[in-house]
Design a protein around this motif. Structure first.
Motif, PDB file in Angstrom:
ATOM      1  N   ARG A  76       0.926  -1.222   0.033  1.00 15.47           N
ATOM      2  CA  ARG A  76       0.036  -0.052   0.048  1.00 15.47           C
ATOM      3  C   ARG A  76       0.802   1.114   0.063  1.00 15.47           C
ATOM      4  O   ARG A  76       1.759   1.490   0.740  1.00 15.47           O
ATOM      5  N   ARG A  78       0.949   5.235   0.330  1.00 17.51           N
ATOM      6  CA  ARG A  78       0.350   6.290   0.972  1.00 17.51           C
ATOM      7  C   ARG A  78       0.375   7.667   0.382  1.00 17.51           C
ATOM      8  O   ARG A  78       1.508   7.850  -0.187  1.00 17.51           O
ATOM      9  N   PRO A  79      -0.595   8.457   0.238  1.00 15.62           N
ATOM     10  CA  PRO A  79      -0.639   9.793  -0.281  1.00 15.62           C
ATOM     11  C   PRO A  79       0.314  10.493   0.355  1.00 15.62           C
ATOM     12  O   PRO A  79       0.613  10.384   1.607  1.00 15.62           O
ATOM     13  N   THR A 168       8.856   3.897   9.434  1.00 17.48           N
ATOM     14  CA  THR A 168       8.070   4.698  10.437  1.00 17.48           C
ATOM     15  C   THR A 168       7.260   5.932   9.390  1.00 17.48           C
ATOM     16  O   THR A 168       8.007   6.138   8.417  1.00 17.48           O
ATOM     17  N   ALA A 170       4.768   5.318   7.514  1.00 15.49           N
ATOM     18  CA  ALA A 170       4.290   4.881   6.153  1.00 15.49           C
ATOM     19  C   ALA A 170       2.881   4.685   6.176  1.00 15.49           C
ATOM     20  O   ALA A 170       2.327   4.294   4.988  1.00 15.49           O
ATOM     21  N   GLY A 171       2.370   4.740   7.140  1.00 14.42           N
ATOM     22  CA  GLY A 171       0.799   4.354   7.168  1.00 14.42           C
ATOM     23  C   GLY A 171       0.417   3.138   7.375  1.00 14.42           C
ATOM     24  O   GLY A 171      -0.892   2.451   7.136  1.00 14.42           O
ATOM     25  N   LYS A 172       0.981   2.495   8.218  1.00 12.37           N
ATOM     26  CA  LYS A 172       0.868   0.998   8.963  1.00 12.37           C
ATOM     27  C   LYS A 172      -0.268   1.096   9.859  1.00 12.37           C
ATOM     28  O   LYS A 172      -1.503   0.643   9.894  1.00 12.37           O
ATOM     29  N   THR A 173      -0.288   2.082  11.028  1.00 13.78           N
ATOM     30  CA  THR A 173      -1.303   2.135  11.626  1.00 13.78           C
ATOM     31  C   THR A 173      -2.575   2.757  11.288  1.00 13.78           C
ATOM     32  O   THR A 173      -3.809   2.167  11.293  1.00 13.78           O
ATOM     33  N   TYR A 174      -2.545   3.498  10.439  1.00 13.37           N
ATOM     34  CA  TYR A 174      -3.487   4.138   9.526  1.00 13.37           C
ATOM     35  C   TYR A 174      -4.154   3.014   8.765  1.00 13.37           C
ATOM     36  O   TYR A 174      -5.557   3.010   8.943  1.00 13.37           O
ATOM     37  N   ASN A 359       6.967  11.139  12.808  1.00 10.56           N
ATOM     38  CA  ASN A 359       5.320  10.870  13.209  1.00 10.56           C
ATOM     39  C   ASN A 359       4.999  11.321  14.276  1.00 10.56           C
ATOM     40  O   ASN A 359       5.608  10.767  15.272  1.00 10.56           O
ATOM     41  N   LEU A 361       2.400  10.693  15.986  1.00  8.10           N
ATOM     42  CA  LEU A 361       1.784   9.670  16.598  1.00  8.10           C
ATOM     43  C   LEU A 361       2.436   8.122  16.335  1.00  8.10           C
ATOM     44  O   LEU A 361       1.799   7.346  15.713  1.00  8.10           O
ATOM     45  N   SER A 362       3.743   7.997  16.537  1.00  7.25           N
ATOM     46  CA  SER A 362       4.586   6.934  16.218  1.00  7.25           C
ATOM     47  C   SER A 362       4.340   5.906  17.135  1.00  7.25           C
ATOM     48  O   SER A 362       4.533   5.959  18.416  1.00  7.25           O
ATOM     49  N   ALA A 396       5.927  -1.988  14.558  1.00 11.31           N
ATOM     50  CA  ALA A 396       6.315  -0.679  14.701  1.00 11.31           C
ATOM     51  C   ALA A 396       7.097  -0.525  13.614  1.00 11.31           C
ATOM     52  O   ALA A 396       7.602  -1.337  12.884  1.00 11.31           O
ATOM     53  N   GLY A 397       7.354   0.634  12.914  1.00  9.87           N
ATOM     54  CA  GLY A 397       8.063   1.091  11.863  1.00  9.87           C
ATOM     55  C   GLY A 397       9.576   1.064  12.130  1.00  9.87           C
ATOM     56  O   GLY A 397      10.048   1.406  13.123  1.00  9.87           O
TER      57      GLY A 397
HETATM   58  N1  LIG Z   1      -3.603   5.910   2.998  1.00  9.93           N
HETATM   59  C1  LIG Z   1      -3.745   7.102   3.907  1.00  9.93           C
HETATM   60  N2  LIG Z   1      -4.536   8.012   3.614  1.00  9.93           N
HETATM   61  C2  LIG Z   1      -4.248   9.226   4.218  1.00  9.93           C
HETATM   62  N3  LIG Z   1      -3.477   9.478   5.013  1.00  9.93           N
HETATM   63  C3  LIG Z   1      -2.556   8.465   5.470  1.00  9.93           C
HETATM   64  C4  LIG Z   1      -2.673   7.186   4.728  1.00  9.93           C
HETATM   65  N4  LIG Z   1      -1.727   6.462   5.143  1.00  9.93           N
HETATM   66  C5  LIG Z   1      -1.149   7.240   6.411  1.00  9.93           C
HETATM   67  N5  LIG Z   1      -1.717   8.429   6.308  1.00  9.93           N
HETATM   68  C6  LIG Z   1      -1.088   9.370   7.454  1.00  9.93           C
HETATM   69  O1  LIG Z   1       0.325   9.339   7.283  1.00  9.93           O
HETATM   70  C7  LIG Z   1       0.746   9.466   8.636  1.00  9.93           C
HETATM   71  C8  LIG Z   1       1.384   8.388   9.340  1.00  9.93           C
HETATM   72  O2  LIG Z   1       0.894   7.231   9.144  1.00  9.93           O
HETATM   73  P1  LIG Z   1       0.773   6.001  10.294  1.00  9.93           P
HETATM   74  O3  LIG Z   1       0.721   6.821  11.710  1.00  9.93           O
HETATM   75  O4  LIG Z   1      -0.102   5.174  10.242  1.00  9.93           O
HETATM   76  O5  LIG Z   1       2.310   5.732  10.262  1.00  9.93           O
HETATM   77  P2  LIG Z   1       2.842   4.199  10.729  1.00  9.93           P
HETATM   78  O6  LIG Z   1       3.656   3.622   9.723  1.00  9.93           O
HETATM   79  O7  LIG Z   1       2.065   3.730  11.525  1.00  9.93           O
HETATM   80  O8  LIG Z   1       4.185   5.123  11.724  1.00  9.93           O
HETATM   81  P3  LIG Z   1       4.796   4.552  12.932  1.00  9.93           P
HETATM   82  O9  LIG Z   1       5.336   2.998  12.458  1.00  9.93           O
HETATM   83  O10 LIG Z   1       5.833   5.393  13.415  1.00  9.93           O
HETATM   84  O11 LIG Z   1       3.904   4.290  13.814  1.00  9.93           O
HETATM   85  C9  LIG Z   1      -0.738   9.630   9.613  1.00  9.93           C
HETATM   86  O12 LIG Z   1      -0.772  11.143   9.726  1.00  9.93           O
HETATM   87  C10 LIG Z   1      -1.629   8.880   8.713  1.00  9.93           C
HETATM   88  O13 LIG Z   1      -2.769   9.677   9.060  1.00  9.93           O
END
Ligand SMILES: Nc1ncnc2c1ncn2[C@@H]1O[C@H](COP(=O)(O)OP(=O)(O)OP(=O)(O)O)[C@@H](O)[C@H]1O
Length: 895
Positions: A76, A78-79, A168, A170-174, A359, A361-362, A396-397
């Motif tokens: 996936r 992310r934008p 980190t 990259a949008g995993k939690t999202y 991030n 909210l990492s 975690a990233g």
């Molecule tokens: N597909 C998406 N569309 C819109 N915003 C996104 C998308 N994926 C991620 N984001 C945004 O990108 C940012 C980082 O995403 P997220 O916290 O999920 O990263 P992560 O990979 O879980 O990081 P970490 O490993 O540090 O927890 C957030 O603000 C999230 O809202």
């Protein structure tokens, strides 16, 4: 799982490899590598578990080969966020080419690009995935393409694991949790699950999942305890809500408004139609934990405000079949999606999250949200037919210190995160290598808590699916590339899925797990308290081995409680079990006991056979090794002898050459010395004859010695003497030769000194010659000078001759003038005039100045001029004469 167990698994992964050792097939085992004694005990252990009594195990191993499949990997992208676009992060690094491939192009700032500037590195790289989801993909589309089908499998008894991977931010939690308006795969999965089992929920709490794939029946008391636990967890939600309003971390997802919106979104209808009979019910249990700094914590445990109070740490344990599970993890019975989301939100609030440079909210830990369902036939005594697990791990990233610049606690967290991800990579590599080659390498699952926990999913516990998240930012290109390379390896890993084939037993038959449960119970009763069902083949586990005794004890207690209750409530008894049923059960138990005894016997015989076979094999192996060693030794010996012969030849050759050299050298040297003595003796300065004679003597002696050595070597009987004697003699000869050489070099140096002395007068002579040369050169120069001067003299002489001629001319002229004057003198008039003139001159002298008569004046002045000219010429001639005389004189002196 012991190493042999792993070996067996790998053999299963490779269908061409042998699945079972030969002793089961009655063949000699094919030996591909050295046997390690260490392997023997695990070998048996693995074998025991696969031959274990339960019929389901055999079925599993038979079907497992066909049910292995590659790990599904979804990408996936992310934008970009607004700030990333502002910072010019968009440099077309990531291009989604098709639904399964993505192209990565290195931006100028990347390490790869810098490398390629130097001539190496690949600028664009393509990666293939099970499916690629571009930045425009919605949460719904993503869920439907990836996890939706897994939920169906899950409800059909399939174990499934979904885990994210990426750097980190990259949008995993999202992807996992989503935002309150756009839910991620986790709440969507919950939603779909409950929608699909609507009306099929088992509403009692007396059946609970236990350990890894088992369950237990709860007494009424235990049910009450479970209820209390659930209430306490839900009570925590309110508590945490009030705390988090004061918390520094604020997010819409964690607020109660967020919770409401979150729950509202769950009403979206997504479901499967389950074709199960009405009496089939589902009991759903949820757990939520995190792996933080290599420690496992229950996210449903209350967290004290007092920071000095440590959180309860959980430990990994293994069940009898080697499946890992988290001991003492809270399992909460759930009766609807809202309850599930409450638990999810509580866990999220307890999860370790922090703000980093990349991030805000990492996630600082790997979170594991697990749903377990018990498929229950709710007729009479409810019977569990399937236990399945759906595990969602939000990892975690990975992060680089250079990018995050984390310090202190954040840095430690990052270190642990990176380490566990690295080990995950190592496991994938090892799994893939094991699938590709016959050499089975160790898969380091146990090197991190995360991989240890996940091990079961990669080794027969179920289906695994990996979600790779990347962002397209140019600044993290190198890390993203690394993630994709990692995914490429992961994709090639074959996941063995045995959980698919868990048989759904027909009604009326005892489930395989129940049988196993009863056997364990019976076994415990039969062998006495604390006696284990199997032998401890591998006690080196770093984690908690399942305390079977303890667990069985617990179950016993539970049974005792039940029987007590049975005693006390005869009525209940009468309702629950009829006498016939009771007797049938007793008979079953008896037959099972006898089966068990048979199995035990068989096992013991098997063990004996195995041990015998292994011992035989080992002794054969050692005999073979012995033979190999002696053969090798013989070869080495031969080789050594050959080498020593060769060396001897070389030495002989050397000695020959040296003797020859001495002979030639002496001759030349003798001649040179004779020459020297001839030239120097005449001078009488140095008398070398005696000295040279001495040296010649020495040289002759050395020659003799060398010849003797040569003869000695030649006389050595080659074939009869052994190499050691020859070598010692050779050493002697070499030593003598060395001494001789030393003496010779001494003599040579002495000779050189004498030659130096002789050479000294020669040098002086040389210097004199040089001086003479210099003098000669000077004479030559002087001669040249004299020649030049001669030329000048000649020219002067010519000039003199000319001058003499002109003087003669003048003299002649003067003579003529004189004659004319004489003629004039004879003229009186002229005399008179002369007298007048003299008188006037006298007057003029007396009267100071008188006018002179103009007529006579011209004649007088002409004669005076001529006279002065004559005088001058005479002077010049005299001077030239003098010069000529001087030059002649000089020439004669020089000659
Ligand atoms: N597909 C998406 N569309 C819109 N915003 C996104 C998308 N994926 C991620 N984001 C945004 O990108 C940012 C980082 O995403 P997220 O916290 O999920 O990263 P992560 O990979 O879980 O990081 P970490 O490993 O540090 O927890 C957030 O603000 C999230 O809202």
């Amino acid at each position: 799982m012991g190493s042999f167990g792993k070996k067996c698994l790998m053999e299963l992964l490779d269908p061409s490899a042998k699945c079972r050792p030969s002793f089961l097939e009655g063949e000699e085992p094919e030996k591909t590598e050295a046997t390690y004694v260490e392997d023997l005990k695990t070998d048996l252990s693995g074998e025991f578990s696969s031959v274990s009594s339960s019929s389901d195990t055999i079925q599993l191993s038979q079907s497992s080969v066909s049910s292995s499949e590659y790990l599904q990997v979804y990408l996936r992208v992310r934008p970009f966020t607004a700030s990333e676009l502002e910072q010019n992060e968009s440099q077309d690094c990531v291009t989604v080419e098709s639904s399964t491939s993505v192209m990565l192009k290195a931006p100028k700032s990347s390490f790869l690009c810098r490398l390629s500037d130097k001539g190496s590195g690949q600028m664009a790289q393509r990666f293939n995935f099970s499916r690629v989801y571009g930045p425009e993909t919605t949460q719904k589309q993503f869920f439907e393409g990836t996890v939706k089908s897994l939920i169906k499998d899950f409800l059909n008894g399939q174990n499934s694991l979904v885990f994210t991977y990426g750097i980190t931010n990259a949008g995993k939690t999202y992807t996992f949790q989503g935002s309150q308006h756009d839910l991620g795969i986790l709440p969507r999965s919950i939603n779909m699950l409950f929608n699909s089992i609507e009306g099929k929920l088992y509403e009692r709490m007396d059946l609970k999942p236990q350990r890894c794939r088992e369950f237990c029946r709860l007494t009424k008391e235990q049910v009450k305890e479970e209820m209390a636990l659930k209430n306490s967890v839900f009570g925590l939600v309110k508590e945490v809500d009030s705390q988090s309003s004061r918390s520094t971390i604020s997010s819409d997802v964690y607020s109660s408004a967020g919770q409401e919106a979150f729950e509202e979104n769950l009403t979206e209808l997504e479901q499967f139609s389950l074709n199960t009979p009405d009496h089939v019910k589902f009991s759903v249990w949820i757990s939520f934990c995190e792996v933080y700094n290599e420690c496992i914590y229950d996210l449903l445990d209350p967290i004290s405000n007092d920071k000095s109070q440590k959180r309860r740490r959980l430990r990994l344990a293994q069940d009898i079949k080697g499946n890992s599970y988290i001991k003492d993890l809270k399992w909460i019975p759930i009766f609807g999606p809202k309850e599930a989301c409450t638990v999810l939100n509580l866990g999220k609030k307890h999860q370790s999250i922090a703000c980093t440079k990349l991030n805000s909210l990492s996630s600082r830990s790997h979170s594991i949200f697990t749903i377990r369902t018990l498929c229950i036939e709710d007729t009479g005594v409810p019977r569990v037919t399937k236990v399945s697990e759906f595990s969602l791990c939000d990892l975690a990233g990975s992060e680089r210190y250079a990018k995050t610049q984390n310090e202190g606690e954040r840095l430690k967290e990052a270190g642990n995160i990176n380490t566990s991800l690295l080990i995950l990579g190592k496991c994938f590599n090892a799994l893939r290598n094991n699938q590709q080659s016959k050499f089975q390498q160790h898969v380091p699952f146990r090197e991190s808590k995360l991989t240890h926990y996940l091990q079961g999913f990669f080794c027969s516990r179920g289906k695994a699916c990996m979600i790779v998240n990347i962002n397209q930012c140019a600044s993290v290109y190198d890390e993203t590339l690394h993630v994709l390379k990692f995914s490429a390896v992961a994709q090639k890993v074959v996941v063995l899925n045995t959980s698919k084939s868990v048989p759904s037993l027909p009604v009326g038959q005892t489930s395989a797990r129940e049988v196993s449960f009863i056997i364990n119970n019976a076994d415990n009763k039969m062998w006495g308290k604390g006696r284990k069902a199997t032998m401890d083949w591998d006690m080196s586990l770093e984690d908690v081995m399942e305390d079977e005794g303890g667990d069985i004890e617990e179950e016993e207690k539970c049974c005792t409680k039940e029987s007590l209750e049975d005693d006390n409530n005869d009525e209940d008894d009468a309702i629950l079990i009829s006498k016939d049923e009771y007797e049938t059960l007793l008979n079953t138990l008896e037959s099972l006991k006898s089966k068990l005894i048979e199995e035990k016997k068989e096992k013991l015989f098997l063990e004996l056979r195995i041990r015998k076979e292994v011992t035989e094999e080992l002794s054969q192996h050692f005999v073979q090794r012995d033979y190999d060693f002696s053969e090798r030794l013989e070869k080495e010996k031969q080789l050594l002898e050959e080498r020593s012969d060769e060396r001897l030849e070389i030495y002989k050759d050397l000695v020959n050459k040296y003797t020859q050299y001495l002979e030639e050298g002496d001759y030349e040297r003798d001649e040179a010395l004779a020459e020297h003595s001839k030239t120097l003796d005449g001078d009488g300065n140095v008398s070398l004859k005696g000295f040279i004679g001495g040296i010649q003597k020495d040289v002759a002696e050395i020659k003799k010695q060398a010849e003797a050595a040569h003869h000695h070597i030649e006389s050595i009987p080659e074939s009869q003497e052994d190499s050691a004697t020859i070598e010692s003699k050779l050493a002697q000869v070499t030593a003598e030769l060395a001494n001789t050489r030393e003496a010779l070099s001494k003599k040579n140096s002495e000779l050189e000194k004498y030659i130096d002395k002789v050479n000294q007068p020669n040098e002086e002579l040389q210097n004199a010659y040089k001086k003479i040369d210099v003098q000669n050169e000077r004479i030559q120069q002087l001669m040249e000078d004299v020649q030049q001067k001669d030329e000048v003299i000649n020219r002067l002489q010519d000039l003199l001759a000319k001058c003499e001629d002109s003087v003669n001319d003048y003299e002649r002229t003067v003579k003529t003038i004189k004659e004319e004057i004489l003629k004039v003198d004879s003229n009186t008039e002229f005399d008179q005039l002369l007298k007048d003139e003299r008188g006037s001159r006298k007057r003029s002298n007396e009267n100071a100045q008188e006018e002179q008569p103009p007529k006579k004046k011209g004649i007088i002045s002409t004669s005076t001029e001529l006279q002065t000219k004559l005088v001058c010429k005479r002077k010049q001639v005299a001077n030239t004469g003098r010069k000529i005389f001087q030059l002649k004189k000089r020439k004669s002196t020089a000659a």
